[in-house]
Design an enzyme around this catalytic site. Structure first.
Site, PDB file in Angstrom:
ATOM      1  N   MET A  83       0.922  -1.262  -0.019  1.00 35.56           N
ATOM      2  CA  MET A  83      -0.100   0.238   0.201  1.00 35.56           C
ATOM      3  C   MET A  83       0.906   1.236   0.122  1.00 35.56           C
ATOM      4  O   MET A  83       1.738   1.527   0.763  1.00 35.56           O
ATOM      5  CB  MET A  83      -1.070  -0.051   1.414  1.00 35.56           C
ATOM      6  CG  MET A  83      -1.898   1.187   1.256  1.00 35.56           C
ATOM      7  SD  MET A  83      -3.149   1.235   2.672  1.00 35.56           S
ATOM      8  CE  MET A  83      -1.837   1.370   3.996  1.00 35.56           C
ATOM      9  N   CYS A  84       0.454   2.179  -0.993  1.00 37.44           N
ATOM     10  CA  CYS A  84       1.363   3.247  -0.877  1.00 37.44           C
ATOM     11  C   CYS A  84       0.373   4.553  -1.404  1.00 37.44           C
ATOM     12  O   CYS A  84      -0.720   4.215  -1.588  1.00 37.44           O
ATOM     13  CB  CYS A  84       2.516   3.457  -2.313  1.00 37.44           C
ATOM     14  SG  CYS A  84       3.868   1.936  -1.804  1.00 37.44           S
ATOM     15  N   GLY A  85       1.069   5.537  -1.194  1.00 35.04           N
ATOM     16  CA  GLY A  85       0.026   6.863  -1.647  1.00 35.04           C
ATOM     17  C   GLY A  85       0.666   7.684  -2.606  1.00 35.04           C
ATOM     18  O   GLY A  85       1.923   7.936  -2.783  1.00 35.04           O
TER      19      GLY A  85
ATOM     20  N   ARG B  48      -0.677   5.906   4.242  1.00 34.58           N
ATOM     21  CA  ARG B  48      -0.370   4.925   3.244  1.00 34.58           C
ATOM     22  C   ARG B  48       1.024   4.419   2.999  1.00 34.58           C
ATOM     23  O   ARG B  48       1.143   3.593   2.117  1.00 34.58           O
ATOM     24  CB  ARG B  48      -1.184   5.220   2.000  1.00 34.58           C
ATOM     25  CG  ARG B  48      -2.586   5.514   1.830  1.00 34.58           C
ATOM     26  CD  ARG B  48      -3.214   5.759   0.317  1.00 34.58           C
ATOM     27  NE  ARG B  48      -2.992   4.652  -0.227  1.00 34.58           N
ATOM     28  CZ  ARG B  48      -3.758   3.478  -0.318  1.00 34.58           C
ATOM     29  NH1 ARG B  48      -5.040   3.675   0.437  1.00 34.58           N
ATOM     30  NH2 ARG B  48      -3.560   2.509  -1.067  1.00 34.58           N
TER      31      ARG B  48
END
Length: 298
Positions: A1-3, A32
């Site tokens: 999960m990344c932003g 995130r």
């Protein structure tokens, strides 16, 4: 999960605020990805001037007299602007490659973040708010930019593993997801002459797009090719000197939202990244469709 965040300005009056708006968007995405963060800013080209953004784990030693050493190596004046562990070197545009080659000999430990006449990339390990403050991102102006806050899942938490990745002049990419065929694509690209600094799958995606555009594809065409040649789950946000693009894989399980007004086009992994943008209450807001390329160019 990344932003992921991105902002492409249509209204020149907003250009002095680009860094501040992008930094705020990125900080909102901290949960995130708290491992590392980075931002690419396109600040506009100056006639005849190119820029190389570099990073060092020992900036005091590596950046000391770097402008003079590089000037002596390429025979032309060099402007050096140091920002914490990064520095931006300004050289005549026709000396960019000579400067890049000289850097490898003068400061072999220094890493190149980006090369071009508009792009600057700043990225480090740490929380987005700390990374943004470290490089004074809020005071930067420009025409467009993209950012990323990372939660590492497939490689170590390092500066070089942070996004954005830049593998071509004035090009960069940020990514949320995971590619399943990045090793085979990397081998193919290496045979075509592309080089890699990390084992990160996102660097492969960036190099894939760079290679396509070097072969004559436009931004939209290169992004279309990711849908047939790259396997996995992905949302890509891409920056070029004149453009900004978004594409999601055919399943599109990674979150994404976009907004457009007469002043800008914005991207966020979640809507909360966009809520403080000017005029957002009147924006056209939508979720990008799966397997669909969106891009804007000047």
């Amino acid at each position: 999960m990344c932003g992921i965040v991105g902002l492409f300005l249509k209204d020149p009056s907003l250009e002095p605020k680009l860094g501040a708006m992008l930094a705020d968007m990125l900080v909102t995405m901290t949960d995130r990805g708290p491992d590392s963060a980075g931002i690419a800013i396109y600040s506009g080209a100056r006639d005849g001037i190119g820029k190389i953004t570099v990073q060092s784990a020992q900036p005091e030693a590596d950046f000391r007299n770097l402008d003079e050493d590089l000037k002596n190596a390429i025979g032309t004046p060099v402007l050096l602007l140091i920002k914490s562990t990064h520095a931006v070197l300004e050289v005549p545009l026709d000396q960019l490659e000579a400067a890049r080659t000289a850097l490898a000999h003068l400061r072999p430990a220094v890493k190149i973040m980006s090369v071009g006449d508009s792009i600057e990339i700043f990225k480090e390990v740490g929380l987005p708010k700390d990374v943004a403050a470290r490089f004074d991102i809020a005071r930067m102006k420009g025409t467009h930019g993209i950012g990323h806050t990372r939660m590492a899942t497939e490689s170590a938490v390092t500066t070089m593993g942070a996004h954005p990745f830049s593998t071509g002049s004035d090009q960069c990419l940020v990514h949320n997801g995971s590619l399943s065929n990045h090793n085979s694509v990397r081998r193919t690209l290496k045979k075509a002459g592309m080089t890699f600094e990390t084992e990160n799958d996102t660097e492969v995606a960036a190099a894939f797009l760079s290679h396509k555009m070097e072969d004559g594809a436009g931004l939209g065409q290169a992004m279309e090719a990711t849908l047939t040649d790259l396997d996995g789950f992905f949302t890509f946000v891409v920056g070029t000197k004149n453009g900004f693009g978004v594409v999601r894989d055919p399943i599109a399980c990674k979150p994404a939202v976009m907004a457009e007004t007469d002043q800008y086009v914005a991207f966020g992994s979640e809507y909360r990244a966009l809520v403080d943008l000017p005029g957002i209450e009147d924006a056209r807001v939508w979720e990008p469709e799966p397997a669909t390329v969106y891009f804007w160019e000047r």
